[in-house]
Design a protein around this motif. Structure first.
Motif, mmCIF file in Angstrom:
data_model
loop_
_atom_site.group_PDB
_atom_site.id
_atom_site.type_symbol
_atom_site.label_atom_id
_atom_site.label_comp_id
_atom_site.label_asym_id
_atom_site.label_seq_id
_atom_site.Cartn_x
_atom_site.Cartn_y
_atom_site.Cartn_z
ATOM 1 N N ASP A 150 12.404 3.943 0.583
ATOM 2 C CA ASP A 150 12.090 3.779 -0.836
ATOM 3 C C ASP A 150 12.739 2.467 -1.251
ATOM 4 O O ASP A 150 13.914 2.420 -1.608
ATOM 5 N N VAL A 151 11.980 1.392 -1.161
ATOM 6 C CA VAL A 151 12.502 0.038 -1.310
ATOM 7 C C VAL A 151 11.835 -0.639 -2.500
ATOM 8 O O VAL A 151 10.608 -0.560 -2.664
ATOM 9 N N GLN A 152 12.629 -1.305 -3.311
ATOM 10 C CA GLN A 152 12.118 -2.061 -4.452
ATOM 11 C C GLN A 152 12.371 -3.548 -4.193
ATOM 12 O O GLN A 152 13.513 -3.961 -3.972
ATOM 13 N N VAL A 153 11.301 -4.358 -4.224
ATOM 14 C CA VAL A 153 11.406 -5.811 -4.102
ATOM 15 C C VAL A 153 10.624 -6.422 -5.258
ATOM 16 O O VAL A 153 9.392 -6.366 -5.276
ATOM 17 N N ARG A 154 11.338 -6.950 -6.225
ATOM 18 C CA ARG A 154 10.748 -7.487 -7.456
ATOM 19 C C ARG A 154 9.760 -6.481 -8.061
ATOM 20 O O ARG A 154 10.175 -5.401 -8.474
ATOM 21 N N ASP A 155 8.466 -6.804 -8.089
ATOM 22 C CA ASP A 155 7.511 -5.905 -8.753
ATOM 23 C C ASP A 155 6.840 -4.936 -7.790
ATOM 24 O O ASP A 155 5.817 -4.341 -8.120
ATOM 25 N N VAL A 156 7.414 -4.734 -6.603
ATOM 26 C CA VAL A 156 6.817 -3.866 -5.580
ATOM 27 C C VAL A 156 7.795 -2.764 -5.191
ATOM 28 O O VAL A 156 8.972 -3.024 -4.933
ATOM 29 N N ARG A 157 7.277 -1.539 -5.156
ATOM 30 C CA ARG A 157 8.023 -0.419 -4.584
ATOM 31 C C ARG A 157 7.279 0.046 -3.337
ATOM 32 O O ARG A 157 6.058 0.209 -3.354
ATOM 33 N N VAL A 158 8.015 0.269 -2.235
ATOM 34 C CA VAL A 158 7.429 0.758 -0.984
ATOM 35 C C VAL A 158 8.090 2.078 -0.618
ATOM 36 O O VAL A 158 9.320 2.169 -0.577
ATOM 37 N N ARG A 159 7.282 3.094 -0.362
ATOM 38 C CA ARG A 159 7.787 4.385 0.096
ATOM 39 C C ARG A 159 6.887 4.880 1.223
ATOM 40 O O ARG A 159 5.825 4.306 1.479
#
Length: 282
Positions: free
Chosen positions: A141-150
Motif C-alpha cells: 500500500d504505497v503512496q507516491v504523489r498522486d498515485v496509490r498502489v495496492r
C-alpha cells in the motif's frame, strides 16, 4: 498635415497588430487536447461518432488533472502515467520495458517475462507481487504523489504441477479518481473476498492467452464479476490467440481496435457500457 498622416498611419498599424495578436492568443492558451482536435480524427477506431470516449495522445503531451495515460510496451507491460507525472511499469522484466525509467515497477512470479531479479537501481519503488515465502503473501500500500498502489494476492500454478500460494498479485493503481487494475498472470477465478478487496475498477488489463493463464471461460467469469468499463487485452502472443478472445468478447461487449499503443482517459470519458480496447503489441 504630413506629421498627422504619419501618426494616423502608425496608430492604424498598431491597432492591426494588436488585433492580430489578440486573435492568436486564445488558440495558443488552450490546453493540448483542446488545441489539437485533429488528433481525435487520426484514429477514428478509438472515437465514438458523437462523444470521444478514449482519446489517443502522443507520449509527450501534458495531462490534465483528471487524465491518465496508458501505453502498451508489450506482453504484460504497460506504462501508466498520472497527472502529476508518476510513471508505473507493470510486470517489469528483462525483456520488455517502457522507454523510460519508471517511478514504480510492479512484478509477478509466474515466469521471468513478468519479473526480474535485477531491476534498474534508479527505480525508487520496486513492488514484487509475491512474498518472502508461500505462507507470507505480498502486501503493498504505497503512496507516491498522486498515485496509490495496492495489491490483491492470488495463487499460481508451479512448474511441478502444484500450486504456488500467493505467487501473483492483482495490482490496483488509484489516481485521477480512477482505479486501474492489472490482473497479472492470473490462474484462477476470484472469490468474493478478493473481489471485495479489488473494489470498483475502471480500467482493467486482462491476460487473454487462455492457456498459460486462466482459460477463456474462467477469464470471462472474472471479467463479468469485475464489471470494468474499459478492458485492455494483454499476454496474447499471436493474432490467433487474440482474435479467439475477441470473438468470445463480441458476444457481450463492444470491441475497438487501436492503431496506436497509447491512449488517454479520464473518469468522465470512460465508456458508458463495458468495452474492450485492443492496443497493438505482442
Amino acid at each position: 498635415m504630413t506629421g498627422l498622416v504619419r501618426c494616423s498611419r502608425m496608430m492604424l498599424t498598431a491597432l492591426l497588430v494588436t488585433g492580430a495578436v489578440a486573435m492568436v492568443q486564445p488558440a495558443t492558451a488552450q490546453t493540448p487536447p483542446a488545441a489539437k482536435p485533429e488528433m481525435m480524427e487520426n484514429c477514428p477506431g478509438l472515437i465514438a461518432s458523437d462523444v470521444p470516449r478514449v482519446v489517443p495522445a502522443a507520449l509527450r503531451l501534458a495531462l490534465n488533472s483528471d487524465q491518465v495515460r496508458v501505453s502498451y510496451s508489450g506482453h504484460s507491460t504497460f506504462l501508466i502515467e498520472s497527472p502529476q507525472g508518476v510513471r508505473i511499469a507493470t510486470d517489469y522484466n528483462d525483456y520488455v520495458r517502457p522507454p523510460m525509467v519508471p517511478d514504480i515497477a510492479t512484478m509477478n512470479h509466474a515466469h521471468d517475462s513478468h519479473f526480474t531479479n535485477f531491476p534498474d537501481p534508479r527505480i525508487p519503488h520496486v513492488l514484487r507481487g509475491w512474498g518472502p515465502s508461500p505462507k507470507q503473501p505480498a502486501r503493498h500500500d504505497v503512496q507516491v504523489r498522486d498515485v496509490r498502489v495496492r495489491n490483491v494476492p492470488t495463487n499460481i500454478r508451479s512448474w511441478n504441477g502444484g500450486t504456488e500460494l500467493h505467487g501473483n498479485s492483482i495490482f490496483v493503481f488509484e489516481m485521477a479518481n480512477m482505479c486501474i487494475a492489472h490482473l497479472g498472470h492470473l490462474h484462477h477465478t476470484l472469490n468474493q473476498q478478493q473481489l471485495n478487496e479489488l473494489g470498483r475498477i475502471d480500467v482493467l488489463f486482462v491476460p487473454v492467452d487462455g492457456n498459460l493463464t486462466l482459460d477463456l471461460e474462467g477469464m470471462f467469469e472474472v471479467l463479468t464479476a469485475i464489471k470494468a468499463p474499459l478492458m485492455v487485452p494483454m499476454h496474447y502472443f499471436s493474432a490467433y490467440t487474440l482474435h479467439r478472445f475477441l470473438e468470445r468478447a463480441r458476444q457481450t461487449w463492444a470491441v475497438e481496435m487501436s492503431a496506436v499503443p497509447s491512449f488517454v482517459t479520464s473518469k468522465t470519458t470512460l465508456p458508458t457500457a463495458p468495452k474492450v480496447m485492443v492496443l497493438p503489441g505482442r
